[in-house]
Design an enzyme around this catalytic site. Structure first.
Site, PDB file in Angstrom:
ATOM      1  N   ASP A 111      -6.818  61.896  41.837  1.00 58.67           N
ATOM      2  CA  ASP A 111      -8.201  62.243  41.509  1.00 58.67           C
ATOM      3  C   ASP A 111      -8.701  61.291  40.430  1.00 58.67           C
ATOM      4  OD1 ASP A 111      -8.350  64.478  43.235  1.00 58.67           O
ATOM      5  OD2 ASP A 111      -7.438  65.767  41.733  1.00 58.67           O
ATOM      6  N   ASP A 129     -12.418  64.915  48.354  1.00 53.93           N
ATOM      7  CA  ASP A 129     -12.924  66.215  47.910  1.00 53.93           C
ATOM      8  C   ASP A 129     -14.442  66.279  48.084  1.00 53.93           C
ATOM      9  OD1 ASP A 129     -10.324  66.851  47.084  1.00 53.93           O
ATOM     10  OD2 ASP A 129     -10.713  66.243  45.011  1.00 53.93           O
TER      11      ASP A 129
END
Length: 151
Positions: A111, A129
């Site tokens: 991330d 995401d």
């Protein structure tokens, strides 16, 4: 089909952006883009959204494979006449595969998009995401529109 191309584009952008972060940033390093709003922060997640279900990789492998099969089934069956549904499922498929690749290769998800929304420190996320969230939002809109058509 164009919807599979959407999925491939999401996967490509997701994996390239994660590779850039992995190659150029130390874990935990943060680069301000817009001070107090947007940062590129090298972060890892061994769970699902917001870090839930940490270290449950086999669970994620099984669930993701079943989910991907279901999305492909729905794409094959229902997107020939519904473009919004096709775009939504293409984004969802690309996002699911993007994070699945991370789990298989790295045993964690990379991330890096770190935002502060009205001073709320939002959990760090990635392109996959984002595609998943946008796809689900489009799916919700498509469901509302479909309901209005039936009325």
């Amino acid at each position: 089909m164009i919807y599979y191309a959407i999925a491939l584009i999401v996967i490509f952008i997701d994996q390239v952006s994660k590779w850039i972060v992995l190659k150029n940033m130390e874990l935990g390093e943060s680069i301000p883009i817009i001070h107090d709003v947007l940062y590129i922060t090298s972060h890892r997640n061994r769970g699902a959204a917001w870090g839930i279900l940490q270290n449950q990789m086999w669970f994620f492998y099984v669930i993701t494979v079943v989910f991907i099969i279901a999305v492909i089934y729905y794409m094959q069956k229902y997107t020939k006449t519904d473009k919004l549904l096709g775009v939504a499922l293409g984004l969802i498929l690309g996002g699911a595969i993007g994070n699945f690749i991370d789990r298989v290769i790295h045993k964690e998800v990379v991330d890096f998009i770190h935002t502060y929304i009205f001073s709320y420190n939002f959990p760090v996320f990635n392109v996959a995401d984002s595609a998943l969230c946008i796809g689900v939002a489009l799916l919700f809109i498509q469901t509302l529109l479909e309901g209005k058509k039936k009325e």
